[in-house]
Design an enzyme around this catalytic site. Structure first.
Site, short mmCIF file in Angstrom:
data_model
loop_
_atom_site.label_atom_id
_atom_site.label_comp_id
_atom_site.label_asym_id
_atom_site.label_seq_id
_atom_site.Cartn_x
_atom_site.Cartn_y
_atom_site.Cartn_z
N GLU A 89 0.87 -1.43 0.02
CA GLU A 89 0.02 0.03 -0.05
C GLU A 89 0.62 1.28 -0.03
O GLU A 89 1.78 1.40 0.46
CB GLU A 89 -0.95 0.03 1.34
CG GLU A 89 -1.87 -1.14 1.04
CD GLU A 89 -2.85 -1.18 2.48
OE1 GLU A 89 -4.11 -1.41 2.39
OE2 GLU A 89 -2.20 -0.78 3.50
N CYS A 345 -0.69 6.84 9.96
CA CYS A 345 0.61 6.27 10.28
C CYS A 345 0.20 5.01 11.15
O CYS A 345 -0.59 4.84 12.22
CB CYS A 345 1.15 7.48 11.49
SG CYS A 345 2.90 6.59 11.86
#
Length: 357
Positions: A89, A345
């Site tokens: 990703e 994150c």
């Protein structure tokens, strides 16, 4: 499978192709005109040369299989390798950038784009707060696969060549554990996509013995250190790598990092409720970073499936940041982009193609 043309630096292509000026022409087609077929380059090249390129090189070696868009405009991309079908990703982050016009003093607002790229499929570091580690480590990504993440995202969003991107190596994987391919990708980002090294940030969990190797390459990139704790016991519980490279070991190498004037090393600090978010932790962090030209970027823990940690309150994060700023240590709180699509994150991982991202 044939070597990807995106794996070659301009210097390597200049040595390989005759006459050598063809390398610059080819780079223009690849990185400015987004051509996905060698046949589309016939305006510049002879049929024989096109046939040679088709025989010797592959163009695209990854493809976009799914895109998910956040309410804030950010996008998470699922890529598939055409070599082995493994997936990884990357994220496109859209932010507003304000600049003061020198002549009118008017505040100009424009969109700023940052691509968070992956450098590995999975990760060997095994941070307990990170979703990536749950899939284990599969393999390193080639420079071409790193480059194509940014290239395909730029193409998918119809961004012209002159639209500058920021690149952050903060996706899946530890960049310093794939240093050769990461450094080659940085060179190609610069010469091919015209991305200045000053716009590129390498974030490391603290592979201390490779920090001087990266420094010695004189790439001019920004360095970010994932610190996340102020004592070795806590950091080792979060990041097993700390048992090999403890805090002082990492900081000793950071002190040697070459910094341009007015530049600082970024320290990323993940705030986890009731673990490392107290005022006492802020005081210890201030002491740890004393003497280092640094700035702190606070990240509020982003929850994911199976995690035992909790996200702290924004008020607590502000208290932490306000204390550091009041003592002269520049500290910001990272805005959690793309949280609703699990692209913030610590939330990226390899997906099976049957899984929804």
């Amino acid at each position: 499978m044939k070597a990807s043309i995106y794996d070659f630096t301009l210097k390597e292509l200049s040595q390989l192709l005759k006459p050598s000026f063809r390398a610059k022409q080819l780079y223009l087609w690849l990185y400015a005109k987004y051509k996905t077929s060698f046949k589309d380059m016939q305006n510049n090249f002879s049929k024989d040369f096109i046939a040679y390129l088709e025989r010797e090189f592959a163009l695209r070696t990854i493809e976009i299989t799914h895109v998910r868009e956040s309410v804030d405009g950010s996008k998470k991309y699922l890529f598939k390798s055409l070599r082995d079908n493994h997936t990884f990703e990357a994220v496109l982050l859209k932010m507003k950038d304000k600049k003061i016009d020198a002549e009118t003093n008017a505040i100009l607002e424009r969109e700023k784009y940052t691509v968070c790229v992956s450098c590995q499929i999975g990760c060997q570091v095994g941070c307990s707060f990170c979703f990536t580690q749950k899939g284990g480590f599969v393999r390193n990504l080639k420079a071409s696969e790193i480059i194509q993440q940014a290239l395909l995202i730029k193409e998918d969003n119809n961004l012209p060549l002159e639209k500058a991107l920021n690149i952050v190596f903060m996706g899946m994987g530890e960049p310093l554990n794939n240093l050769d391919e990461v450094c080659k990708a940085i060179e190609i980002f610069n010469t091919g996509m015209q991305i200045s090294p000053k716009r590129i940030t390498i974030s490391t969990s603290g592979v201390a013995d490779k920090i001087p190797i990266l420094a010695g390459k004189n790439l001019g990139v920004q360095l970010a250190i994932s610190l996340h704790a102020v004592d070795d016991k806590t950091r080792s519980s979060l990041m097993p790598l700390n048992k090999k490279y403890n805090i002082e070991c990492v900081l000793n190498e950071v002190r040697k990092w070459p910094l341009e004037q007015r530049k600082r090393v970024m320290f990323e600090y993940l705030l986890i409720k009731d673990l490392n978010d107290s005022l006492d932790c802020a005081k210890k962090l201030l002491k740890l970073l004393n003497g280092i030209k640094s700035k702190v970027n606070l990240i509020l823990f982003n929850p994911h499936e199976g995690s035992k940690f909790e996200r702290p309150s924004l008020e607590n994060a502000r208290m932490f940041a306000d204390f550091l700023n009041s003592k002269g240590l520049l500290c910001t709180i990272r805005e959690s982009k793309a949280l609703d699509i699990e692209a913030a994150c610590g939330q990226l991982r390899e997906k099976k193609l049957s899984q929804q991202i």
